[in-house]
Design a protein around this motif. Structure first.
Motif, PDB file in Angstrom:
ATOM      1  N   PRO A   1       0.790  -1.234   0.000  1.00 46.02           N
ATOM      2  CA  PRO A   1       0.000   0.000   0.000  1.00 46.02           C
ATOM      3  C   PRO A   1       0.825   1.289   0.000  1.00 46.02           C
ATOM      4  O   PRO A   1       0.298   2.366   0.243  1.00 46.02           O
ATOM      5  N   THR A   2       2.121   1.173  -0.339  1.00 44.93           N
ATOM      6  CA  THR A   2       2.997   2.337  -0.277  1.00 44.93           C
ATOM      7  C   THR A   2       3.021   3.156  -1.563  1.00 44.93           C
ATOM      8  O   THR A   2       3.804   4.097  -1.673  1.00 44.93           O
ATOM      9  N   ALA A   3       2.222   2.788  -2.560  1.00 47.06           N
ATOM     10  CA  ALA A   3       2.225   3.527  -3.822  1.00 47.06           C
ATOM     11  C   ALA A   3       1.669   4.924  -3.609  1.00 47.06           C
ATOM     12  O   ALA A   3       1.395   5.351  -2.488  1.00 47.06           O
TER      13      ALA A   3
ATOM     14  N   GLY B   1      -3.299   7.387   4.214  1.00 45.10           N
ATOM     15  CA  GLY B   1      -2.149   7.264   5.097  1.00 45.10           C
ATOM     16  C   GLY B   1      -1.379   5.993   4.799  1.00 45.10           C
ATOM     17  O   GLY B   1      -1.957   4.910   4.757  1.00 45.10           O
ATOM     18  N   GLY B   2      -0.063   6.124   4.610  1.00 45.87           N
ATOM     19  CA  GLY B   2       0.762   5.009   4.166  1.00 45.87           C
ATOM     20  C   GLY B   2       1.306   5.232   2.774  1.00 45.87           C
ATOM     21  O   GLY B   2       2.225   4.531   2.346  1.00 45.87           O
TER      22      GLY B   2
ATOM     23  N   GLN C   1       4.179   6.277   7.720  1.00 45.89           N
ATOM     24  CA  GLN C   1       4.077   5.489   8.946  1.00 45.89           C
ATOM     25  C   GLN C   1       2.696   5.558   9.592  1.00 45.89           C
ATOM     26  O   GLN C   1       2.453   4.862  10.574  1.00 45.89           O
ATOM     27  N   ARG C   2       1.797   6.371   9.047  1.00 46.87           N
ATOM     28  CA  ARG C   2       0.429   6.365   9.564  1.00 46.87           C
ATOM     29  C   ARG C   2      -0.192   4.979   9.476  1.00 46.87           C
ATOM     30  O   ARG C   2      -1.080   4.629  10.262  1.00 46.87           O
ATOM     31  N   LEU C   3       0.280   4.170   8.519  1.00 51.19           N
ATOM     32  CA  LEU C   3      -0.322   2.856   8.307  1.00 51.19           C
ATOM     33  C   LEU C   3       0.310   1.782   9.184  1.00 51.19           C
ATOM     34  O   LEU C   3      -0.184   0.654   9.224  1.00 51.19           O
TER      35      LEU C   3
END
Length: 663
Positions: free
Chosen positions: A441-443, A469-470, A480-482
């Motif tokens: 999910p970092t895209a 977030g993420g 880092q919210r994720l």
């Protein structure tokens, strides 16, 4: 709730849409993807992934030329296809691969997916035309290769070999022979960079449970007379036991003012992937540039480049507030020991990737809201540019829906970003809305012309592409919210984006759909289970059972969920609480599924089990399974089918509001 919108400019188009909207066959299925452009010796190399040829990737080359400025259609002026028609250039290292070719002078090495081996070819030094045939360098075995470079002085290929559940840095003679071990990391490695004088090698390592964008380390070693590595020195980043979680990205050698080689790289020690440099023999590195912007990306694949050295100057791409820009860094001798000056390069593209430079010229993959993806070639000193789109734009300017930056209160009321595309017919409170949850999910949701989005806006839909977030592009704290919150923050942010548009009278609350693939498929399913905003969903090869993913995931992601959810199996209760498969009884709206039967990242069983659970509850479900497809669809017939079937499914289940026509 206060909303902020900002429209992007539009540009020229070519043909027009039909009365029903942009055809699916004009959106997907025929348009190649461009990857890893590279300048070498006055020649331009690039990879094309061709959906109309069953998704195979091939290598192209043409001599570079300045030519006229401005946009120019067609990549193939004088281009030569180097790989045979039957070959697919692909690496299987870490499943996602990347870094499938290396070239220097007359030597080319590619990774052929048919045997997973590196193959060597001699090239004409001017045109890049082949001189002879490809020769396989090693015998086929249970191993994979990627991310190589040519060591011209020692006549060998240096790169990554994955075998026996571990990575190795190896050397293979260009004359052929078994791989020779250079370095054995504890776990993962890659991104080797050889100094121009051939004396030093830099590379990156990381260890589970960390991913390379979470915690990684940059190493440097001197090469002896036999080409073996001396004692390695960790010069940046963080090891597995370091007090801080620091990530490094793309080591690159430069020789400013003709001096000794220096190493430039990105580090997020400041909270942003900013540029630093290191001089061999120095006790420590120094900050090269500090900005609240990102000069790095999550290293899911090899071959990503955001900086380039043309022999005398350093060019970089940086992401600020979700958009990319090019700039030059002033490395004048009088600035040694002080931060470099950032000089933006004016050009009209804000979606940039894979930079390469040589002799005052730069090339990268580029697009903007009105221009399809293509190769951007730039004369650095004059700023003159030429953009060659991979395919003609099927849309006239007036038919393009430009993205508008949307900031809204997401999870825990934190400012969250998205790109909103209004229907081309105009936003209204009666418009259906499609929420896109990206993968990773970092895209990140990008601004380049996305014809799949225009497919929907041309049919009266609004689309919101959410940087939940993420996402990448907004600093480490945003990513880092994720942490520990996958299935919570992403779901809340996607739902909040939809609610914000409803509150702004830009969407019909009874006709909101969500779609996504891979990690975005998980977010889609979780949003359908755990929020009351969405009325339908489309899931492509999505995660339905977090526990099964943690237990069965491939090596690269084997511990990724430790940071996203919690350690498995200690956090089993959390996995159960967030897995859509365990909460199918909480879902009440129709879902369409698409799944490749050859998927090794998210096996087809997850989709089949989720669909069966929903069917047992009486929920309307469609399932489309595709033989020969893996994680991510590459064949044209599959891509067209997915888009057309999704539209038909939503139309079937979304009734138009009273007194309105269906989109």
């Amino acid at each position: 709730m206060k909303l902020h919108f900002r429209a992007r400019s539009q540009g020229d188009g070519l043909s027009r849409t039909t009365d029903r909207g942009l055809p699916a066959a004009s959106v997907v299925g025929r348009i190649p993807s461009l990857k890893e452009p590279l300048l070498d010796g006055g020649r331009l190399f690039w990879l094309e992934q061709r959906p109309h040829e069953q998704g195979r990737s091939t290598l192209m080359v043409r001599p570079t030329s300045s030519g006229p400025t401005g946009s120019k259609s067609g990549l193939g002026d004088g281009a030569i296809e180097l790989s045979p028609n039957s070959w697919n250039l692909r690496s299987r290292v870490h499943e996602y691969g990347g870094g499938v070719f290396a070239v220097k002078g007359q030597d080319l090495v590619v990774i052929h997916d048919g045997d997973r081996c590196p193959h060597h070819l001699r090239l004409d030094p001017v045109s890049g035309a082949p001189q002879g045939d490809f020769r396989r360098l090693v015998a086929p075995a249970d191993r994979a290769f990627a991310d190589g470079l040519i060591d011209p002085g020692r006549r060998r290929w240096l790169g990554v070999m994955e075998a026996g559940g571990i990575d190795q840095l190896v050397a293979i003679p260009l004359a052929g022979g078994e791989p020779q071990l250079l370095h054995q990391p504890a776990d993962f490695c890659g991104y080797p960079a050889l100094s121009p004088d051939g004396r030093h090698l830099a590379w990156v390592t990381w260890q589970q449970p960390a991913m390379p964008w979470q915690r990684s380390q940059l190493w440097l070693a001197e090469l002896d007379g036999d080409g073996q590595l001396g004692e390695a020195q960790a010069i940046a980043g963080a090891g597995p036991d370091g007090p801080e979680a620091i990530s490094v990205f793309q080591p690159l050698w430069i020789t400013p003012a003709g001096g000794p080689p220096e190493l430039v790289f990105s580090s997020d020690v400041s909270g942003w992937w900013n540029l630093q440099r290191f001089r061999p023999g120095s006790p420590q590195g120094e900050v090269l540039l500090t900005m609240e912007a990102e000069f790095g990306m999550p290293q899911w694949v090899y071959g990503m480049r955001t900086t380039a050295w043309d022999g005398s100057q350093l060019i970089a791409a940086t992401c600020h507030q979700g958009e990319w820009q090019l700039g030059r860094l002033d490395l004048a001798p009088e600035r040694v020991g002080t931060p470099a000056a950032w000089q933006p390069i004016e050009q009209p593209f804000n979606d940039l990737a894979a930079l390469s430079a040589e002799g005052g010229r730069l090339v990268c993959v580029a697009s903007n809201p009105s221009s399809p993806s293509g190769l951007l070639e730039l004369e650095i000193s004059s700023g003159q540019w030429q953009h060659r789109p991979v395919a003609p734009n099927p849309l006239p300017a007036e038919a393009i829906s430009p993205p508008e930056a949307l900031w809204f209160a997401g999870f825990d009321d934190q400012p969250t970003h998205a790109w909103y595309y209004p229907p081309t017919s105009g936003a209204s409170a009666n418009a259906p809305l499609l929420v896109k949850s990206h993968s990773g999910p970092t895209a990140m949701a990008r601004t380049g012309l996305n014809l799949a989005i225009q497919f929907w806006t041309s049919r009266g839909w609004g689309v919101v592409d959410v940087n939940y977030g993420g996402s990448t592009g907004f600093g480490r704290a945003y990513r880092q919210r994720l942490d520990g919150q996958w299935g919570v923050v992403d779901v809340a942010d996607c739902a909040a984006a939809a609610r914000a548009l409803v509150a702004a009278a830009k969407a019909d609350p009874q006709r909101i759909a969500i779609e996504g693939g891979s990690a975005g498929g998980f977010t889609t399913l979780a949003a359908l289970c755990f929020s009351d905003v969405f009325r339908a969903g489309a899931c492509r090869y999505g995660v339905a059972d977090l526990g099964a993913l943690a237990a069965d995931s491939h090596r690269f992601e084997a511990h990724y969920l430790d940071s996203l959810v919690g350690p498995w199996p200690a956090a089993k209760d959390t996995y159960l609480a967030r897995s859509p498969l365990q909460h199918a009884d909480e879902m009440s709206c129709p879902v369409i599924f698409f799944q490749g039967l050859d998927d090794r990242v998210v096996p087809a069983e997850q989709t089949e089990q989720m669909a069966a659970a929903l069917k047992a509850k009486g929920i309307a479900v469609e399932v489309h399974l595709f033989a020969g497809e893996g994680h991510g669809f590459k064949q044209s017939s599959t891509q067209i089918k997915v888009l057309e079937a999704t539209e038909a499914f939503f139309a079937k289940h979304f009734a138009p509001p009273a007194g309105a026509n269906a989109p």
